[in-house]
Design a protein around this motif. Structure first.
Motif: not given
Ligand code: MLT
Length: 258
Positions: A23, A88, A92, A126, A149, A184, A211, A236
């Motif tokens: 993301f 990442s 999920y 978020r 990132l 998320m 992260l 990341h």
């Protein structure tokens, strides 16, 4: 909710490997890994809803719905089982595939991700981001994200990676970013899925990942009964920062699925 329609690419022949991006990026973040794996595998990088070429999801589309969308892609390709690789946010979704469709998994790779749910503070952040990005700030709400990132080593020695990540973020649709942040925030803890899993698995992260704490990778690896792979000089976005090492680790996973 029905499975969202997902755009995907295809390269090579052999065992199918699905690649799910982070993301707020798009499937092109896997380009170098795709090229490497396609030498002896059938590689299917997928755009998550609203990113890259995938249409924006309806309000309320969950990461579970996206997992069903991934399986619809496999159905469309007449593929029974695949090695599912998620980085990442993609991780999920991969975990949701593992829980909802275990019979479609030939292997699972969890890359720079975690199996835990968000705590209340993380959820609130978020939801704030979702609101900000759809307000007057727009994509300016993501300012500085590329620097977080990409790891320190890559920022100093791989300016091309930072430039590519900045370009992907600049292409993101604010509404897709808002959807992703909200989806998320809603995801559940999925450690129990790993304990029940009986396919070959890989847990990989970067030692400079700002992260995902190393402990998250260690915990997932312990649940799976594997040793985590921790790449040095990598943040990341391991698939972009250290594509050769990621490809090699995935090749090793593929060998274990045969
Ligand atoms: C990602 O890279 O997909 C996100 O940073 C994941 C997250 O925010 O939890």
């Amino acid at each position: 909710m029905t499975a969202p329609e997902l755009a995907f690419g295809e390269a090579g022949h052999g065992t199918t490997v699905v690649l799910l991006h982070g993301f707020p990026l798009e499937r092109s973040m896997w380009d170098e890994v795709t090229d490497g794996l396609a030498e002896d595998s059938h590689v299917v990088p997928i755009d998550l809803p609203g990113f890259g070429r995938s249409p924006l999801p309806a309000d309320g589309t969950s990461l579970d719905d996206v997992a069903d969308g991934v399986v619809s892609v496999l159905d469309a390709l007449s593929v029974d089982t695949a090695v599912v690789v998620g980085l990442s946010m993609g991780g999920y979704v991969a975990l949701a595939v593992a829980e909802r469709h275990p019979q479609r998994l030939a292997g699972l790779a969890l890359v720079n991700t975690k199996a835990s749910a968000d705590d209340d503070t993380a959820k609130a952040k978020r939801l704030d981001l979702a609101e900000a990005v759809q307000g007057p700030a727009g994509l300016r709400a993501l300012r500085g994200m590329a620097d977080t990132l990409v790891g320190a080593y890559s920022r100093a020695h791989r300016p091309d990676v930072l430039t590519a990540v900045e370009a992907m973020i600049a292409r993101a649709e604010p509404a897709a970013v808002a959807w992703g942040a909200r989806a998320m925030a809603e995801r559940p803890d999925r450690h129990h899925v790993l304990e029940a899993l009986d396919v070959p698995a890989l847990v990989l992260t970067g030692e400079e990942d700002a992260l995902m704490p190393l402990s998250a990778a260690q915990q997932m690896a312990e649940s799976l009964g594997v040793e985590p792979v921790v790449l040095p000089q990598c943040g990341h976005l391991s698939a972009m920062e250290s594509p050769e090492e990621v490809t090699e680790a995935l090749r090793d996973l593929l060998r274990r699925t045969r």
